[in-house]
Design an enzyme around this catalytic site. Sequence first.
Site, mmCIF file in Angstrom:
data_model
loop_
_atom_site.group_PDB
_atom_site.id
_atom_site.type_symbol
_atom_site.label_atom_id
_atom_site.label_comp_id
_atom_site.label_asym_id
_atom_site.label_seq_id
_atom_site.Cartn_x
_atom_site.Cartn_y
_atom_site.Cartn_z
ATOM 1 N N GLU A 118 0.832 -1.199 0.000
ATOM 2 C CA GLU A 118 0.000 0.000 0.000
ATOM 3 C C GLU A 118 0.870 1.254 0.000
ATOM 4 O O GLU A 118 1.949 1.285 0.601
ATOM 5 C CB GLU A 118 -0.952 -0.008 1.206
ATOM 6 C CG GLU A 118 -2.017 -1.099 1.063
ATOM 7 C CD GLU A 118 -3.015 -1.133 2.216
ATOM 8 O OE1 GLU A 118 -4.097 -1.700 2.012
ATOM 9 O OE2 GLU A 118 -2.716 -0.604 3.308
ATOM 10 N N CYS A 131 3.750 8.497 1.106
ATOM 11 C CA CYS A 131 4.266 7.492 2.028
ATOM 12 C C CYS A 131 4.503 6.210 1.239
ATOM 13 O O CYS A 131 3.563 5.597 0.723
ATOM 14 C CB CYS A 131 3.273 7.265 3.160
ATOM 15 S SG CYS A 131 3.839 6.101 4.419
ATOM 16 N N CYS A 138 6.398 -7.055 6.900
ATOM 17 C CA CYS A 138 7.417 -6.486 7.787
ATOM 18 C C CYS A 138 7.869 -7.561 8.753
ATOM 19 O O CYS A 138 7.079 -8.419 9.169
ATOM 20 C CB CYS A 138 6.845 -5.291 8.548
ATOM 21 S SG CYS A 138 8.087 -4.357 9.477
ATOM 22 N N CYS A 142 6.250 -4.806 15.449
ATOM 23 C CA CYS A 142 5.941 -3.759 16.439
ATOM 24 C C CYS A 142 4.484 -3.922 16.852
ATOM 25 O O CYS A 142 3.590 -3.982 16.005
ATOM 26 C CB CYS A 142 6.193 -2.377 15.857
ATOM 27 S SG CYS A 142 7.928 -2.091 15.424
ATOM 28 N N CYS A 145 1.529 -1.661 15.551
ATOM 29 C CA CYS A 145 1.472 -1.389 14.113
ATOM 30 C C CYS A 145 0.731 -2.505 13.388
ATOM 31 O O CYS A 145 1.072 -3.688 13.521
ATOM 32 C CB CYS A 145 2.896 -1.257 13.567
ATOM 33 S SG CYS A 145 2.975 -0.914 11.800
ATOM 34 N N CYS A 373 -1.098 6.461 9.864
ATOM 35 C CA CYS A 373 0.171 5.886 10.326
ATOM 36 C C CYS A 373 -0.075 4.624 11.140
ATOM 37 O O CYS A 373 -0.872 4.619 12.072
ATOM 38 C CB CYS A 373 0.906 6.927 11.167
ATOM 39 S SG CYS A 373 2.513 6.374 11.749
#
Length: 396
Positions: A118, A131, A138, A142, A145, A373
């Site tokens: 994305e 962005c 990933c 985290c 996230c 975010c």
Amino acid sequence: MSDAAPAPLVPDVHAIPRRQPVEGKVNLVGLTRAALREALIAAGTPEKQAKMRVGQVWQWIYHWGVRDFDAMTNLAKDYRRLLADNFTIALPEVVTRQLSADGTRKYLVRIAGGHEVEVVYIPEEGRGTLCVSSQVGCTLTCSFCHTGTQKLVRNLTPAEIVGQVMLARDDLDEWPAPGTGTGEDGPRLVSNIVLMGMGEPLYNFDNVRDAMNIVMDGEGIALGRRRITLSTSGVVPEIARTATEIGCQLAISFHATTDEVRDILVPINKRWNIATLLDALKAYPGLSNSERITFEYVMLDGINDTKEDAHRLVKLLEGIPAKVNLIPFNEWPGAPYKRSSGNRIHAFADIIYKAGYASPIRTPRGEDIMAACGQLKSATERARKSRAQIAAETGQ
């Protein structure tokens, strides 16, 4: 721009379909100048002409946004044929485009192998920030996230990273009109890039470096290095290289003031703890008040948002030219945290500000399309999972 192609002959690039990679042909998008030179020579370009040809092809692709070799009108027809026989100019495919009520755009983009990432464009007064993602998924996990709940599939190539910038410029119709210059004289709807999308950029350093050097090249997209910000969770061995090999701005996904809390929020902290990370930042080449490091700090209710946290953060920042970007937590299905209250966020910001550090509070953007975010995640994977499955993955 020196040696620019004849401006009146620039075609309407949006009338040209976006090409997908052709088997057996080399995609010119994402090649460095050196790699482009070698590719052109291998295809039959005389070495004496190679530097000139690199400049011409580079400008057509990255300044004018042209995808059709036949439209490169300052090249002889037989040379255009040579290019078409050996090369392609291909971008990732836009699968879906969502538009938020606040003007934010989110693109679901398909790359080689059918994988998806994305990309988010955030319009603001006088600027527009793109962005960009650097990996499919990933590896950092985290806990706050959404992207961290998706397993790492692979690194993106330079073509796939640069391609995100190019497809956004397509959608925004911001390739230069005939007679328009590069750099600050050109259209700048995409005026800034942040490597804050899916993935950890410093775990894909070489490809990110090559892609950003292409984006910064003055005869193409021509974004200055200070308009590009790379965000890392703290891959300490690669931090100094960011300054010397890319030269962009640096942001640290920090989020906690003790190792105990950061180990949970940002598990890479178990490998490179706060003290080790801060030592690397204090030695960051070129660090100054005009080249500050941004510390990103997501505000999580009851986790990292106390006045004591704020005072500890001020102490940790001593000796580092810095600003603190406070990010109200953007919730997602199954999220294990809640957003801090407005009063608590402002009290935290006030302590940072009074200590002499800028402490802007980020305004959440694109929440209605899950583009804010920490919310980025493949829409197709999200659709395959129930809320219960997502919650189970995050331990809730």
